[in-house]
Enzyme design. Structure first.
Site, short mmCIF file in Angstrom:
data_model
loop_
_atom_site.label_atom_id
_atom_site.label_comp_id
_atom_site.label_asym_id
_atom_site.label_seq_id
_atom_site.Cartn_x
_atom_site.Cartn_y
_atom_site.Cartn_z
CE LYS A 22 -12.50 -11.57 0.51
NZ LYS A 22 -13.80 -11.53 -0.23
CB CYS A 38 -4.94 1.78 7.07
SG CYS A 38 -3.64 1.50 5.85
CB CYS A 49 -5.30 5.89 9.36
SG CYS A 49 -4.27 7.21 8.70
CG HIS A 53 -2.10 8.43 4.30
ND1 HIS A 53 -2.57 8.10 5.54
CD2 HIS A 53 -2.30 9.76 4.16
CE1 HIS A 53 -3.05 9.19 6.13
NE2 HIS A 53 -2.89 10.21 5.32
#
Lengths: 76, 76
Positions: A22, A38, A49, A53
């Site tokens: 995880k 992100c 980020c 995207h």
């Protein structure tokens, strides 16, 4: 009708730390900090980020974007 | 071989603010705060995590988890 329960049945992470059971990320901020994180799982600078995207959204019709967290400056 | 460029070709958001062109979230933290943010796009408390990633990971074999951001306490 019962309320629709949205649930994906596909993986959303195909890139980041795939051997980890995880991928939880912990980060500490200080007064005056601002970071952009992100949420598309495709950033080259994950957990931050890098704008990937935008291409993902264009290709898929998705609408995901980053989380921007800022911390107020310390009082003077 | 060229380095593989991981890129999904599926939407990852099927639930959150679907009428928005891009779901970017801004949040402000203060000294001593700690927040847990969703990165699976399926939380009932989005933008915060409610643990739904656990069911998503189990169903899909994914390994996504939240972002946990904390801010140091102010000096006294």
């Amino acid at each position: 009708l019962p309320k629709k329960k949205a649930r994906l049945f596909n993986k959303i992470n195909t890139k980041i730390d795939l051997d980890s059971p995880k991928v939880a990320t912990m980060d500490k901020l200080a007064a005056g900090d601002k970071k952009v994180y992100c949420r598309c799982w495709q950033s080259g600078t994950f957990p931050l980020c890098d704008g990937t995207h935008t291409a993902h959204n264009k290709e898929t019709g998705d609408n995901v974007g980053p989380l921007i967290v800022s911390v107020e400056k310390a009082e003077e």
